[in-house]
Scaffold this active site. Sequence first.
Site, PDB file in Angstrom:
ATOM      1  N   GLY A   1      94.846  11.642   7.017  1.00 14.28           N
ATOM      2  CA  GLY A   1      93.368  11.678   7.736  1.00 14.28           C
ATOM      3  C   GLY A   1      92.316  11.367   7.357  1.00 14.28           C
TER       4      GLY A   1
ATOM      5  N   GLY B   1      92.903   8.702   3.766  1.00 10.88           N
ATOM      6  CA  GLY B   1      92.833   8.136   3.151  1.00 10.88           C
ATOM      7  C   GLY B   1      94.014   6.778   3.585  1.00 10.88           C
TER       8      GLY B   1
ATOM      9  N   ASP C   1      95.617  22.528   8.348  1.00 13.06           N
ATOM     10  CA  ASP C   1      96.821  21.054   8.680  1.00 13.06           C
ATOM     11  C   ASP C   1      98.060  20.609   9.117  1.00 13.06           C
ATOM     12  OD1 ASP C   1      95.908  17.261   8.941  1.00 13.06           O
ATOM     13  OD2 ASP C   1      96.523  18.805  10.594  1.00 13.06           O
TER      14      ASP C   1
ATOM     15  N   VAL D   1      97.748   5.150   1.575  1.00 12.62           N
ATOM     16  CA  VAL D   1      98.275   5.864   0.491  1.00 12.62           C
ATOM     17  C   VAL D   1      99.351   4.426   0.039  1.00 12.62           C
ATOM     18  CG1 VAL D   1     100.151   7.354  -0.520  1.00 12.62           C
ATOM     19  CG2 VAL D   1      98.794   8.359   1.779  1.00 12.62           C
TER      20      VAL D   1
ATOM     21  N   ILE E   1     101.763   2.474   2.287  1.00 14.64           N
ATOM     22  CA  ILE E   1     102.833   2.377   2.468  1.00 14.64           C
ATOM     23  C   ILE E   1     102.662   3.937   4.370  1.00 14.64           C
ATOM     24  CG2 ILE E   1     104.164   2.676   0.450  1.00 14.64           C
ATOM     25  CD1 ILE E   1     104.186   5.434   0.432  1.00 14.64           C
ATOM     26  N   GLY E   2     101.177   3.451   3.917  1.00 10.82           N
ATOM     27  CA  GLY E   2     100.712   5.024   5.429  1.00 10.82           C
ATOM     28  C   GLY E   2      99.391   4.961   5.225  1.00 10.82           C
ATOM     29  N   THR E   3      99.137   6.263   6.184  1.00 12.67           N
ATOM     30  CA  THR E   3      97.937   5.996   5.979  1.00 12.67           C
ATOM     31  C   THR E   3      97.435   7.949   6.328  1.00 12.67           C
ATOM     32  OG1 THR E   3      97.079   5.579   8.685  1.00 12.67           O
ATOM     33  CG2 THR E   3      96.840   3.995   6.872  1.00 12.67           C
TER      34      THR E   3
ATOM     35  N   LYS F   1      96.496   7.540  -3.163  1.00  9.81           N
ATOM     36  CA  LYS F   1      95.571   7.411  -1.996  1.00  9.81           C
ATOM     37  C   LYS F   1      94.437   7.498  -2.415  1.00  9.81           C
ATOM     38  CE  LYS F   1      94.666  12.104  -0.053  1.00  9.81           C
ATOM     39  NZ  LYS F   1      95.614  12.903   1.159  1.00  9.81           N
TER      40      LYS F   1
END
Length: 1004
Positions: free
Chosen positions: A697, A699, A815, A701, A693-695, A715
Amino acid sequence: MAFYIRISMELLTWVTLFFCATICIGTSSTLVVGATLEAEALRKSGWWNASLNNVADHCSWPGITGNSAGSIIEINPPDFSVGEKFRKMNFSCFSNIVRLDLSCQELYGIIPPQIGDLIRLEHLNLSNNHLTGTLPSSLGNLTQLRVLDIFFNYMDSISLKFGNLKSLISLNLTANNPNASVAPIIGLLTNLSHLELASNPFHSSIPPEIWNLKNLVALDMSDCNLIGPISSNISHLTNLVSLTLANNQINGSIPSEMGNLKSLVSLNLFSNLLVDLVPSSLGQLNSLTFLRLSLNSFSGCIPPEFGKLTNLTYLSISGCQLGCPLPPTLGHLRNLRYLNLYNNQTNGSIPPEFGNLTNLIYLIIRGCQLVGPLPPTLGHLKILRYLLLGGNSLGRTIPSSLGLLSNLSHLDLLGNSFEGSIPPNIGNLLNLELLVLGGNNLTGQIPSSLSRLSNLKILNLRLNYLQGSISYAIGNMTNLEYLDLRATHFSGSIPSTLLHLTNLDYLDLDSNLLEGSIPIEIGHLKLLQYLDLSQNRLSGPIPTQLANCSSLREVSLSHNFISGEIPSQLGDLLWLRTLNLSYNNLSGQIPNNLHYFPNSSFIGNKGLERHLTSPSNKVLRYIEIILPITIFLALVSLALLLLFQRINEYQSSVAYSSPTENGDVFSIWNFDGKAAYEDIIAATEDFDIRYCIGTDGYGSVYRAQLPNGKVVALKKLHRREAEEPAFDKSFRNEVKMLTEIRHRNIIKLHGFCLHRRCMFLIYEYMERGSLFCVLRDDAEAVELDWIKRVNIIKNTVHALSYLHHDCIPPILHRDISTNNILLNLELEAFVSDFGNARLLDPDSSNRTILASTYGYIAPELAYAIVVTEKCDVYSFGVVALEVLMGRHLGELLTLLSKPYSLPNVMLNDVLDTRLPPPRSTTITQSIVVAVMLALACLRAKPASRPTMKYVSQQFVACQRQLSKPFPTISLLELVSTDLGMENGREPHSEVSCHPNKFLGSSSN
């Protein structure tokens, strides 16, 4: 006869012994059965690690305290061991428990009625959770309860049976959601000594039932939206030691009967709508040590009777419109350490009796109407650190006795009418960090003795009538960061020693009579951001060394006699946003890399030629910067695609080589049910791309639904960590951070897998994804209305305040961006991604690699890789404005760092146009507060930014209504607001909504 009597006595003794033995055996049996029930209830609750199966020693389990009979009397589970398993505990088994502490356990839902079975309970703590609903009527059974803490939850009401708790002496309902209807019930608890109801939306007058609680020692009803006056019946609370009614809308006058509260030690009425005279009867409160009346609308004078409060250590009456001269009797307050009379209408002179306040550390009387000389007796204040008297009409000479204040760190005499020269013995103030003497009528030269002020960071002498050349002594102030000598009538050349102040980031020599050329040593000022040498008589060329000042954002050399060509190296200054070279004798062509600056930057130079006039030149400038970044990102994307292929190949070969399930390798906690490594693999089909479902910095996810139905986020690192130590370090860092911190607005870590070739983290699943994605989807952005957006900002503020100020040592996220703020179903915000976080070590340099997301990076990281909490503060400012604008700030971010060049844009015009304009007073007030604080966080100088704790307090403290129509408020007005901070330092021991023309009268 005696024989029969003896026999009868022996028989009676044996019968007695038989009955006692029977009772003891029965009691022992009962205790054994009770202990067994307790142990079994503990085991079945799931609150403790499954490895603790030996119920025989259940009283030695973590967080359990037993008595000599082996029965539990206290439960205080290990951190985060309860969570959603709150209702699994069979409370009826614990008949002897006297203390139950479930604070900070991530409890959800209603309070189980079975807690009412704990009839011996004396102390119940359910604070800092997510509990909702009504306090159950069964709590009325706890007739021995003495302390009840339920603060920081979402309880909305209490049962009528709550009034049965006659033994209760301490009740804390701070920061819940009840209405005023709870007050009549609380009024039945006549033994209460401590009552804390702060931050609850009562929206009512002070409940009259409160005045019946004659045993009250402490009462806190701050931030409760209280209206109406304070009743004279407050005099019934004769045992009251602490009274806090701050940040409400209480009106009327302070009742004179308050002077009868002879036990009062602390009185806080800050930020209300109180009017009329301050009653002289307050002078009868002989035990008072803390008195805060700031931000009200009193009239008249400071009562001379205040001089009787000889135990007072803290007195703040700022922003109250009080007039009259200062009463000399204040000089009797010999224990006073903090005195703030800022922004009143007090006139007359400073009484010489103030020299008797020998324990004073803070003396703040800025923005009043004081006249006359400074009394020499101020030199007696040997431990004074802050002397802030700017914005008055004080005159005559600055007394040399100020040179005796050896502990002074801040001296502000700005905007008065002082004459004569600067006293040489100011150079004795070796601890001085701020010296502001601007806006006076000072003459003479800068004393050479000032060269001893090696700790000085800010020097402001602007708008005076100083003579001669700029003193070489300034060059010895090696820590100087801010130097303002504008319009001081200096002549001669710019001393080269001045340009060896390598910490300088602000230099203003505008409007003097300086001659000669600009020294080439100016290139030493690597941290310089603002340079103004305009309106002098400077000549010669612009030194190419100026391009070495890589942090420059604004440069003005206008109205001089500078000649020669413009160095093309100036175009290499990446952060340069304002350049003014107008009205000089420059010749040649304007370098191509400077053509994006407007004509006004070069006007008045007859020898200059501009060949490239197309608007596209600005675009070309950005292409020069952005094109290499774009190429780099494309290469990174290609590398990631190849990496995914390698991951898939790798997973096929090691899919079911399960790591050992132990605490070092595979661990899941704060989690319903059991999960094995194979469950994770099966739930994601060996981390198939369909579940990604995403990335972030380091890893990818994944969404995974485990066999028990629970959905989690996983992650997994991008590459083989055994081959990449940096990624392995980030992974371990995130595990360490998230296992040590706990806050309702920080993402929750359920577990982790640490293996030589397979590492992943198991998080609470956030259904709505990242704030970044929500803001960029029109449908979802509309669902994110103004109330939700303000709440998201508050959630983020409180999380960062916790990291910076409640963790030991403090934690820096490094961050903060909308990508790293996640939203749940209710659109609450959670700070995530702690892979780059680090502890702030006060004994180290805290140097680091640049780790933040582009567009959210604090400007100081462009020239110094020293991380401080102010980097997170800056990133938060960007996020807060992005939430309200619905888009990233872009070029506006640059303009906001230069308030004097900011166009007069209305706040209403920059808000997200996908939402209807905010209408309600509450919402518009909240938006103004949020924007005002966000702008303060974006200040270029880190030291000028507030702390996250201060911002968090301001969101709670600011409750006042707008004093001008919302559509008429501009960004320029808000960015110019100083929030009452003295050069970036928050007011000592004060939490306030420091105003401006929108939110009340003044700073505290």
